[in-house]
Design a protein around this motif. Sequence first.
Motif, PDB file in Angstrom:
ATOM      1  N   HIS A 186     -14.517  -0.626   8.883  1.00 43.52           N
ATOM      2  CA  HIS A 186     -14.564  -1.539   7.739  1.00 43.52           C
ATOM      3  C   HIS A 186     -13.256  -2.304   7.571  1.00 43.52           C
ATOM      4  O   HIS A 186     -13.245  -3.484   7.313  1.00 43.52           O
ATOM      5  N   ARG A 187     -12.128  -1.605   7.737  1.00 42.82           N
ATOM      6  CA  ARG A 187     -10.827  -2.251   7.507  1.00 42.82           C
ATOM      7  C   ARG A 187     -10.582  -3.316   8.578  1.00 42.82           C
ATOM      8  O   ARG A 187     -10.194  -4.437   8.280  1.00 42.82           O
TER       9      ARG A 187
ATOM     10  N   LYS B  84     -11.058   4.082  16.128  1.00 41.04           N
ATOM     11  CA  LYS B  84     -11.560   3.891  14.760  1.00 41.04           C
ATOM     12  C   LYS B  84     -11.650   2.391  14.455  1.00 41.04           C
ATOM     13  O   LYS B  84     -12.630   1.922  13.874  1.00 41.04           O
TER      14      LYS B  84
ATOM     15  N   ASP C  13     -11.932  10.482   6.322  1.00 39.22           N
ATOM     16  CA  ASP C  13     -12.218  10.382   7.763  1.00 39.22           C
ATOM     17  C   ASP C  13     -12.823  11.657   8.368  1.00 39.22           C
ATOM     18  O   ASP C  13     -13.698  11.559   9.238  1.00 39.22           O
TER      19      ASP C  13
ATOM     20  N   LYS D 157      -4.328  -6.010  -7.317  1.00 42.70           N
ATOM     21  CA  LYS D 157      -3.229  -5.650  -6.409  1.00 42.70           C
ATOM     22  C   LYS D 157      -2.510  -6.899  -5.900  1.00 42.70           C
ATOM     23  O   LYS D 157      -1.284  -6.928  -5.833  1.00 42.70           O
TER      24      LYS D 157
ATOM     25  N   LYS E  90      -3.621   3.490   6.204  1.00 41.59           N
ATOM     26  CA  LYS E  90      -4.038   2.079   6.186  1.00 41.59           C
ATOM     27  C   LYS E  90      -3.018   1.219   6.910  1.00 41.59           C
ATOM     28  O   LYS E  90      -3.371   0.321   7.677  1.00 41.59           O
TER      29      LYS E  90
ATOM     30  N   THR F 134       0.847  -1.189   0.000  1.00 44.77           N
ATOM     31  CA  THR F 134       0.000   0.000   0.000  1.00 44.77           C
ATOM     32  C   THR F 134       0.883   1.240   0.000  1.00 44.77           C
ATOM     33  O   THR F 134       1.979   1.229   0.566  1.00 44.77           O
ATOM     34  N   GLY F 135       0.380   2.277  -0.625  1.00 45.99           N
ATOM     35  CA  GLY F 135       1.075   3.555  -0.558  1.00 45.99           C
ATOM     36  C   GLY F 135       0.468   4.441   0.513  1.00 45.99           C
ATOM     37  O   GLY F 135       0.864   5.592   0.689  1.00 45.99           O
ATOM     38  N   ASN F 136      -0.523   3.905   1.223  1.00 47.67           N
ATOM     39  CA  ASN F 136      -1.309   4.698   2.164  1.00 47.67           C
ATOM     40  C   ASN F 136      -0.857   4.378   3.597  1.00 47.67           C
ATOM     41  O   ASN F 136      -1.175   3.308   4.127  1.00 47.67           O
TER      42      ASN F 136
ATOM     43  N   SER G   9     -10.407  -0.064  -0.833  1.00 47.14           N
ATOM     44  CA  SER G   9     -11.485   0.491  -0.014  1.00 47.14           C
ATOM     45  C   SER G   9     -12.148   1.644  -0.734  1.00 47.14           C
ATOM     46  O   SER G   9     -11.607   2.198  -1.697  1.00 47.14           O
TER      47      SER G   9
END
Length: 269
Positions: free
Chosen positions: A256-257, A251, A205, A107, A65, A60-62, A129
């Motif tokens: 969801h995650r 959170k 968010d 991915k 996450k 992931t680049g996030n 997501s």
Amino acid sequence: MANQARSSAARRRRRRPTEGPSNPLALGLRFPFILTTSAGRQTQSRATPALVVKRLLFLTGNLGKLAEAQHYFAPLGYRVEQFLLNGKPPEVFEPQADSLRIVANAKISQARKLLAESSEEGAILVDDSGLFIDSLNGFPGVSSASVHSQIGCLGILDLMEGREERGAEFRTYAILWDGEEFVGEGICRGRIIAEERGENGFGYDPIFIPDDLGELSSEGRSSEGGSSDSGTSDMLTSGGRTFAELETAEKNAFSHRRKALEAVLNRLR
Ligand code: ITT
């Protein structure tokens, strides 16, 4: 023989109280794991399960996450690292598609190829997501990333101006590969507010408040979320705070995650 059967039954009984998705021992030993010795050295081994830390490479680049996955997995005996090649997140092609599943599959295929070509070892994780807003027919949905980079949260608030129906949901489709693929999906219902609030988190968010969970279900309990309690012991509420006003642990109690990751681990058992 009877003694043997009794003692293996006893072993099974002894293990049972610690089985479940929150127990790394119950997850099987499907991929190499790392023992950290008291001297800080790391060796691959199959001894002393209490010391096992499994390595999970998250493509992931996030970094938001990544932080959420690290928080969720750490107590379960996984060390989640960003999947990097030469110190950088590799380029990943995301197809135009109408489902998170298709993008997540693209991915994981790329992640598997990259892993095979690299000298890295570990299991791999991806997630795709999106935010799906009821009154916008699910927009931005699978286009959440490009929409966010083009118009941001403020653009979504403009589109929502004057709309009374504020319902929305985040969805995550996660895939973990450790020799075979394990899939998990998670949804978090909530609503879009009229302004941005909060400094934590990422993406959408600041404009999303998760719905209260009517009962403190197993998903709320297992997350160790530390989320606000409404005063009754069986309610889980953010107290009207957006995801960006919550700490990661809070959170995760709703998200969801976390639900998708939990579903993945349930399948791994
Ligand atoms: P990857 O490298 O993992 O693909 P990404 O940020 O592109 O990272 P997605 O395509 O899955 O990830 O996310 C789509 C968009 O939705 C993106 O703008 C995210 O910031 C946002 N998003 C995803 N999960 C979110 C969450 O839990 N809270 C707020 N926004 C989220």
